[in-house]
Write a protein that holds these residues in place. Structure first.
Motif, PDB file in Angstrom:
ATOM      1  N   ALA A  17       6.375  -9.242  -8.496  1.00 25.67           N
ATOM      2  CA  ALA A  17       5.615  -9.335  -9.742  1.00 25.67           C
ATOM      3  C   ALA A  17       4.649  -8.159  -9.896  1.00 25.67           C
ATOM      4  O   ALA A  17       4.403  -7.687 -11.005  1.00 25.67           O
ATOM      5  CB  ALA A  17       4.860 -10.663  -9.788  1.00 25.67           C
ATOM      6  N   LYS A  18       4.118  -7.679  -8.782  1.00 29.58           N
ATOM      7  CA  LYS A  18       3.130  -6.597  -8.821  1.00 29.58           C
ATOM      8  C   LYS A  18       3.773  -5.236  -9.054  1.00 29.58           C
ATOM      9  O   LYS A  18       3.128  -4.327  -9.603  1.00 29.58           O
ATOM     10  CB  LYS A  18       2.337  -6.590  -7.512  1.00 29.58           C
ATOM     11  N   HIS A  19       5.015  -5.077  -8.649  1.00 28.28           N
ATOM     12  CA  HIS A  19       5.676  -3.768  -8.716  1.00 28.28           C
ATOM     13  C   HIS A  19       6.920  -3.861  -9.606  1.00 28.28           C
ATOM     14  O   HIS A  19       8.046  -4.003  -9.112  1.00 28.28           O
ATOM     15  CB  HIS A  19       6.053  -3.287  -7.321  1.00 28.28           C
ATOM     16  N   PRO A  20       6.747  -3.751 -10.920  1.00 29.73           N
ATOM     17  CA  PRO A  20       7.895  -3.845 -11.834  1.00 29.73           C
ATOM     18  C   PRO A  20       8.910  -2.727 -11.651  1.00 29.73           C
ATOM     19  O   PRO A  20      10.034  -2.822 -12.164  1.00 29.73           O
ATOM     20  CB  PRO A  20       7.241  -3.783 -13.219  1.00 29.73           C
ATOM     21  N   GLU A  21       8.548  -1.677 -10.901  1.00 30.52           N
ATOM     22  CA  GLU A  21       9.498  -0.579 -10.668  1.00 30.52           C
ATOM     23  C   GLU A  21      10.761  -1.045  -9.962  1.00 30.52           C
ATOM     24  O   GLU A  21      11.799  -0.378 -10.016  1.00 30.52           O
ATOM     25  CB  GLU A  21       8.841   0.520  -9.827  1.00 30.52           C
ATOM     26  N   PHE A  22      10.698  -2.192  -9.283  1.00 29.24           N
ATOM     27  CA  PHE A  22      11.891  -2.700  -8.595  1.00 29.24           C
ATOM     28  C   PHE A  22      13.046  -2.934  -9.560  1.00 29.24           C
ATOM     29  O   PHE A  22      14.213  -2.837  -9.164  1.00 29.24           O
ATOM     30  CB  PHE A  22      11.567  -4.004  -7.851  1.00 29.24           C
ATOM     31  N   THR A  23      12.744  -3.225 -10.807  1.00 27.22           N
ATOM     32  CA  THR A  23      13.826  -3.497 -11.757  1.00 27.22           C
ATOM     33  C   THR A  23      14.677  -2.265 -12.019  1.00 27.22           C
ATOM     34  O   THR A  23      15.818  -2.377 -12.460  1.00 27.22           O
ATOM     35  CB  THR A  23      13.258  -4.022 -13.093  1.00 27.22           C
ATOM     36  N   GLY A  24      14.128  -1.085 -11.744  1.00 27.32           N
ATOM     37  CA  GLY A  24      14.895   0.150 -11.906  1.00 27.32           C
ATOM     38  C   GLY A  24      15.719   0.524 -10.697  1.00 27.32           C
ATOM     39  O   GLY A  24      16.429   1.535 -10.724  1.00 27.32           O
ATOM     40  N   GLU A  25      15.627  -0.255  -9.623  1.00 24.55           N
ATOM     41  CA  GLU A  25      16.399  -0.020  -8.399  1.00 24.55           C
ATOM     42  C   GLU A  25      17.112  -1.325  -8.032  1.00 24.55           C
ATOM     43  O   GLU A  25      16.626  -2.117  -7.222  1.00 24.55           O
ATOM     44  CB  GLU A  25      15.487   0.426  -7.248  1.00 24.55           C
ATOM     45  N   PRO A  26      18.283  -1.584  -8.637  1.00 21.89           N
ATOM     46  CA  PRO A  26      18.952  -2.881  -8.455  1.00 21.89           C
ATOM     47  C   PRO A  26      19.204  -3.258  -6.993  1.00 21.89           C
ATOM     48  O   PRO A  26      19.020  -4.423  -6.619  1.00 21.89           O
ATOM     49  CB  PRO A  26      20.273  -2.699  -9.213  1.00 21.89           C
ATOM     50  N   ALA A  27      19.603  -2.289  -6.170  1.00 22.63           N
ATOM     51  CA  ALA A  27      19.866  -2.611  -4.769  1.00 22.63           C
ATOM     52  C   ALA A  27      18.576  -2.978  -4.040  1.00 22.63           C
ATOM     53  O   ALA A  27      18.554  -3.901  -3.202  1.00 22.63           O
ATOM     54  CB  ALA A  27      20.554  -1.445  -4.073  1.00 22.63           C
ATOM     55  N   GLY A  28      17.497  -2.271  -4.357  1.00 21.27           N
ATOM     56  CA  GLY A  28      16.211  -2.594  -3.738  1.00 21.27           C
ATOM     57  C   GLY A  28      15.687  -3.943  -4.195  1.00 21.27           C
ATOM     58  O   GLY A  28      15.138  -4.711  -3.395  1.00 21.27           O
ATOM     59  N   LEU A  29      15.860  -4.246  -5.477  1.00 24.41           N
ATOM     60  CA  LEU A  29      15.452  -5.551  -5.994  1.00 24.41           C
ATOM     61  C   LEU A  29      16.255  -6.655  -5.310  1.00 24.41           C
ATOM     62  O   LEU A  29      15.689  -7.680  -4.890  1.00 24.41           O
ATOM     63  CB  LEU A  29      15.665  -5.599  -7.506  1.00 24.41           C
ATOM     64  N   ALA A  30      17.557  -6.452  -5.159  1.00 27.17           N
ATOM     65  CA  ALA A  30      18.410  -7.449  -4.504  1.00 27.17           C
ATOM     66  C   ALA A  30      18.000  -7.653  -3.052  1.00 27.17           C
ATOM     67  O   ALA A  30      18.072  -8.771  -2.520  1.00 27.17           O
ATOM     68  CB  ALA A  30      19.869  -7.029  -4.594  1.00 27.17           C
ATOM     69  N   ARG A  31      17.570  -6.580  -2.406  1.00 17.68           N
ATOM     70  CA  ARG A  31      17.129  -6.684  -1.011  1.00 17.68           C
ATOM     71  C   ARG A  31      15.952  -7.653  -0.887  1.00 17.68           C
ATOM     72  O   ARG A  31      15.955  -8.556  -0.032  1.00 17.68           O
ATOM     73  CB  ARG A  31      16.728  -5.303  -0.487  1.00 17.68           C
TER      74      ARG A  31
ATOM     75  N   LEU B  69       0.834  -1.204   0.000  1.00 20.04           N
ATOM     76  CA  LEU B  69       0.000   0.000   0.000  1.00 20.04           C
ATOM     77  C   LEU B  69       0.869   1.255   0.000  1.00 20.04           C
ATOM     78  O   LEU B  69       0.567   2.222  -0.716  1.00 20.04           O
ATOM     79  CB  LEU B  69      -0.922   0.003   1.217  1.00 20.04           C
ATOM     80  N   ALA B  70       1.951   1.258   0.760  1.00 17.08           N
ATOM     81  CA  ALA B  70       2.847   2.417   0.778  1.00 17.08           C
ATOM     82  C   ALA B  70       3.445   2.658  -0.604  1.00 17.08           C
ATOM     83  O   ALA B  70       3.561   3.813  -1.056  1.00 17.08           O
ATOM     84  CB  ALA B  70       3.948   2.209   1.812  1.00 17.08           C
ATOM     85  N   LEU B  71       3.823   1.599  -1.301  1.00 22.25           N
ATOM     86  CA  LEU B  71       4.359   1.739  -2.658  1.00 22.25           C
ATOM     87  C   LEU B  71       3.315   2.363  -3.587  1.00 22.25           C
ATOM     88  O   LEU B  71       3.627   3.255  -4.386  1.00 22.25           O
ATOM     89  CB  LEU B  71       4.789   0.376  -3.198  1.00 22.25           C
ATOM     90  N   ARG B  72       2.069   1.922  -3.460  1.00 21.91           N
ATOM     91  CA  ARG B  72       1.016   2.447  -4.331  1.00 21.91           C
ATOM     92  C   ARG B  72       0.712   3.912  -4.017  1.00 21.91           C
ATOM     93  O   ARG B  72       0.435   4.710  -4.926  1.00 21.91           O
ATOM     94  CB  ARG B  72      -0.243   1.581  -4.205  1.00 21.91           C
TER      95      ARG B  72
END
Length: 310
Positions: A234-248, A191-194
């Motif tokens: 899967a719901k938030h594809p924006e993670f692919t633009g933040e490599p460190a956040g995606l890795a987390r 919800l915070a992401l949205r």
């Protein structure tokens, strides 16, 4: 000053969704009812998968009301919160977990902050985390919280017990709490992401929310937690633009897959995490678990004692 319209402060609805924690629930309810907010405040306690019971709260302060109800939606925390949102009458909604509590000035400070940020419709506060290892104050290190911050890190201070949101914009723009996320885990992060996609989230730089660490209904439900985190990616594809956040998040998935004994899956997620950020500590914790030299419960006990999680 509190947010004021036509000479009277805005109405606020507090939603506590609970499976019932006698004693702690009463403490959370009283802290909400005793806010110094000068306008009307209603408290909705939504009982999820347990019988609705009366609360011994004594006489309610002036301008305060209490309603008790059963979860009428999907069983689980998201359905309970959405039941409260649907029944709310306040212009603003504030959530609180049934084992947490607030300092008296929380609501007033958040409404004042939102008045200073007219484009935003949600706010948080600093938190004091109380755990077996002691007490830790955590303040948001940047102001306001933007989507990029939330992608890089969970921003623990935007805890569900700290968030206050304008009801009409929540429903119309961000949407209700996701009832499809596995087990309801990380529904607050989703919800915070949205919300942050739409507008930044300012946070009061004071620890006005008390978070009592431990006793979560999600404790040791490792496969479900991993499923929920995969759903979140899967719901938030924006993670692919933040490599460190995606890795987390990938490191978290690796840890919980290893904790549930799915070592091959854990190794795959750990490799993905380390390709994105070779310093990601959660991936190394997952690899440690695959050696079987230490168990997940031990790792979690050490982290929780410090007011931290994976």
């Amino acid at each position: 000053m509190a947010d004021v319209q036509n000479g009277s402060a805005s109405a606020v609805t507090v939603v506590i969704a609970t499976r019932d924690r006698p004693g702690q629930l009463e403490e959370a309810a009283l802290a909400a009812l005793r806010q110094d907010h000068p306008g009307p405040l209603e408290l909705l306690v939504v009982f999820d998968q347990v019988p609705v019971r009366e609360l011994d709260l004594g006489d309610l302060p002036a301008g305060r009301s209490l309603r008790l109800m059963a979860n009428k939606r999907t069983p689980g925390l998201p359905g309970g919160r959405n039941t409260g949102i649907g029944a709310a009458t306040g212009e603003y909604i504030a959530f609180c977990d049934d084992d947490d509590s607030w300092l008296p000035g929380k609501v007033t400070a958040q409404l004042s902050l939102l008045a200073d940020h007219p484009g935003s419709f949600a706010s948080g506060t600093g938190v004091e985390v109380r755990s077996p290892g002691g007490s830790t104050v955590r303040l948001v290190p940047f102001e306001p919280v933007e989507l990029r911050h939330l992608l890089r890190d969970r921003v623990f201070e935007l805890h569900p017990s700290s968030v206050l949101v304008r009801r009409d914009r929540l429903v119309a723009e961000a949407g209700l709490v996701d009832e499809e996320i596995p087990g309801g885990y990380a529904e607050d992060y989703d919800l915070a992401l949205r919300i942050a996609r739409i507008a930044p989230i300012p946070c009061v730089p004071e620890p006005l929310t008390i978070v009592n660490w431990g006793g979560s209904f999600f404790a040791h439900r490792f496969p479900m937690i991993a499923d929920a985190l995969e759903y979140l990616l899967a719901k938030h594809p924006e993670f692919t633009g933040e490599p460190a956040g995606l890795a987390r998040v990938q490191g978290q998935i690796a840890f919980y897959r290893a904790a549930s004994g799915s070592f091959r899956a854990a190794l795959g997620w750990a490799r993905r995490a380390l390709r994105g950020n070779w310093r990601e500590p959660r991936a190394y914790l997952a690899l440690l678990l695959t050696t079987r030299l230490v168990g997940a419960e031990r790792v979690l006990r050490v982290l929780n004692a410090r007011g931290r999680g994976v």
